[in-house]
Write an enzyme that holds these catalytic residues in place. Structure first.
Site, mmCIF file in Angstrom:
data_model
loop_
_atom_site.group_PDB
_atom_site.id
_atom_site.type_symbol
_atom_site.label_atom_id
_atom_site.label_comp_id
_atom_site.label_asym_id
_atom_site.label_seq_id
_atom_site.Cartn_x
_atom_site.Cartn_y
_atom_site.Cartn_z
ATOM 1 N N LYS A 1 0.832 -1.209 0.000
ATOM 2 C CA LYS A 1 0.000 0.000 0.000
ATOM 3 C C LYS A 1 0.869 1.263 0.000
ATOM 4 O O LYS A 1 0.646 2.183 -0.782
ATOM 5 C CB LYS A 1 -0.918 0.013 1.222
ATOM 6 N N ASN A 2 1.848 1.311 0.876
ATOM 7 C CA ASN A 2 2.612 2.547 1.020
ATOM 8 C C ASN A 2 3.510 2.827 -0.187
ATOM 9 O O ASN A 2 3.818 3.981 -0.465
ATOM 10 C CB ASN A 2 3.426 2.530 2.315
ATOM 11 N N CYS B 1 -3.601 8.105 9.896
ATOM 12 C CA CYS B 1 -3.858 7.345 11.114
ATOM 13 C C CYS B 1 -3.587 8.203 12.338
ATOM 14 O O CYS B 1 -2.703 9.051 12.355
ATOM 15 C CB CYS B 1 -2.981 6.107 11.145
ATOM 16 N N ARG C 1 1.715 14.463 13.334
ATOM 17 C CA ARG C 1 2.475 14.098 12.136
ATOM 18 C C ARG C 1 2.758 15.344 11.320
ATOM 19 O O ARG C 1 2.056 15.658 10.362
ATOM 20 C CB ARG C 1 1.719 13.020 11.349
ATOM 21 N N ASP D 1 5.087 0.068 11.943
ATOM 22 C CA ASP D 1 3.781 -0.440 11.511
ATOM 23 C C ASP D 1 3.558 -1.900 11.918
ATOM 24 O O ASP D 1 2.477 -2.444 11.690
ATOM 25 C CB ASP D 1 3.625 -0.296 9.990
ATOM 26 N N ARG E 1 -8.598 0.273 5.235
ATOM 27 C CA ARG E 1 -7.731 1.234 4.536
ATOM 28 C C ARG E 1 -6.482 0.561 3.995
ATOM 29 O O ARG E 1 -5.903 1.026 3.018
ATOM 30 C CB ARG E 1 -7.279 2.333 5.512
#
Ligand code: UD1
Length: 431
Positions: free
Chosen positions: A21-22, A116, A121, A304, A397
């Protein structure tokens, strides 16, 4: 929405891991930087990707899903450099469109990212990077605006190792006039993947995967076909699932090297790990041992994966110490885990002291964010009786077909829209 599950089954079998995903978020942003057609394969079918694709469509690009995991993008028709659609604020990676559009059109305006809920952030390093390339940046009315009539090369030393910043500066710098050096760059596999994708479009990036990245700007980029790398964190989550449920899981379609930090921690805890060319098998035959885990930038242990490994440690013998060094607020799920019987306390905000217990008992909990949500599902699959994990939209997500993949490994888990669905699940299992 919620997942309802009955715990106790060891997870056994094989699971095929999807695209990262990232990495995909950076690769999709890169795709708008050429007027030629780009085909992206091994795209995960998850909510964050849909949000970014919709944003790309909204600014005027043609986006065609030509298969569940393949998308064709042509950005010749982009008519706006303002990205502010309904959902874009919800994904952190919206800021990649800032780098991509700034690079291509010399200006961009993107809604300030959310993402998230795992601590503050900031985006100061991103802005510092754009400024080093000659851009002016202004944050106002919830938007980040960047403009650079003359985007040039620059020398950027990152104050923190940041994945997002590294990718964003790369995106902007590939079409800048001149050479850029990023020092103290992030080395994560997805940084390397985005660099490979940009190079396949004609960019000139060297050193991705080390802490100094050198970029020579080029005039323009061309179309490409690119397949995204496997998802390190999805793979790690199923590896942890084997450990938590005392199972035997083979994760397939992975790059074992990207999983080394996770594999070696699980080995320390007593799992048997076998590595193959593109698969890793995790077997947990006895109760895990306690250990210490500290999250670090790649190749360290990924933040993560912190909640998932912590759930395994909460069932291990003895006391474990988990130090979160990337985000400041990433232990909120431990309160939820306590409802299942876990014993943990957080010291100074970023250290969890976890006393292993012999069993969890089913409870109703809610997912505070994407990875913690997945970790709570793993806990529910290990717990005696029935558990309900609420707010699983977070999980969707980033995990494709999470419940389906877990069911194929023998888990008893269902997506439930309402209380009636939960009751039906419980009745069908005489809980
Ligand atoms: C990415 C991942 C996320 C992962 C994280 C760390 C995506 C879409 N998300 O997030 O899943 O948890 O890497 O591996 O790829 N920081 C600053 N200023 C900045 C930018 C970051 O201080 O301008 C700090 C952050 O607060 C954090 C650290 O740098 O403490 C690392 O964050 P970063 O690597 O940027 O995370 P993301 O790219 O947002």
């Amino acid at each position: 929405m919620r997942y309802v599950m009955k715990g106790g089954n060891p997870l056994v079998g094989e699971v095929v891991i999807g695209g990262a995903k990232n990495a995909a978020l950076g690769v999709l942003a890169a795709a708008v930087m050429t007027d030629e057609t780009v085909v992206i394969e091994n795209l995960p079918d998850v909510w964050d990707i849909d949000v970014l694709l919709n944003a790309i469509r909204d600014v005027g690009a043609v986006v065609e899903r030509i298969g569940r995991h393949t998308v064709r993008i042509n950005a010749r028709s982009i008519g706006s450099v303002t990205v502010n659609n309904e959902f874009i604020k919800k994904i952190r990676a919206s800021y990649y469109l800032l780098g991509a559009l700034l690079g291509k059109y010399r200006r961009a305006s993107v809604a300030l990212p959310g993402g998230c809920n795992i601590g503050s952030r900031p985006i100061d390093q991103h802005l510092k990077g754009f400024r080093a390339l000659g851009a002016t940046t202004v944050v106002e009315y919830g938007m980040v605006n960047a403009e650079a009539p003359h985007l040039g090369g620059g020398h950027v030393y990152l104050d923190v190792v940041s994945v997002g910043t590294t990718i964003n500066i790369m995106l902007a710098a590939v079409l800048a006039d001149g050479n850029t050096i990023i020092e103290n760059a992030a080395k994560e596999p997805h940084v390397v993947d985005v660099a490979s994708m940009l190079n396949s479009m004609g960019a000139n990036i060297k050193g991705a995967g080390t802490d100094v990245i050198r970029i020579s700007g080029v005039q323009k980029l061309h179309g490409t076909e690119y397949s995204i790398i496997p998802d390190q964190i999805e793979a790690g989550t199923y590896m942890a699932a084997a450990a938590v449920t005392m199972g035997d899981v083979t994760v397939r379609n992975v790059i074992p090297k990207h999983l080394e930090a996770i594999s070696s921690k699980l080995m320390e805890m007593g799992c048997e790990i076998s590595e193959f060319d593109d698969a890793v098998r995790v077997v947990a035959k006895k109760r895990m041992n306690h250990t210490k885990v500290k999250t670090l930038p790649y190749p360290g242990f990924p933040t993560d994966m912190q909640p998932q490994i912590s759930v395994a440690l909460a069932l291990a013998c003895g006391t474990s110490i988990v130090t979160e060094s990337i985000f400041e607020n990433r232990f909120k799920y431990l309160d939820e885990l306590a409802r299942m019987g876990a014993s943990a306390k957080v010291e100074g905000g970023n250290i969890a002291v976890i006393d292993g217990v012999t069993r969890f008992t089913g409870a109703e909990v809610s997912a505070p964010d994407l990875r913690a949500g997945a970790a709570l599902v793993l806990a529910g699959l290990a717990a005696d009786g029935c558990s309900v994990v609420e707010d699983v939209e977070y999980i969707m997500r980033g995990y494709e077909s999470f419940a389906e993949k877990l069911r194929e490994l023998g888990a008893e888990i269902r997506l439930a829209d309402n209380d009636k669905d939960v009751q039906k699940f419980k009745l069908s299992r005489s809980i």
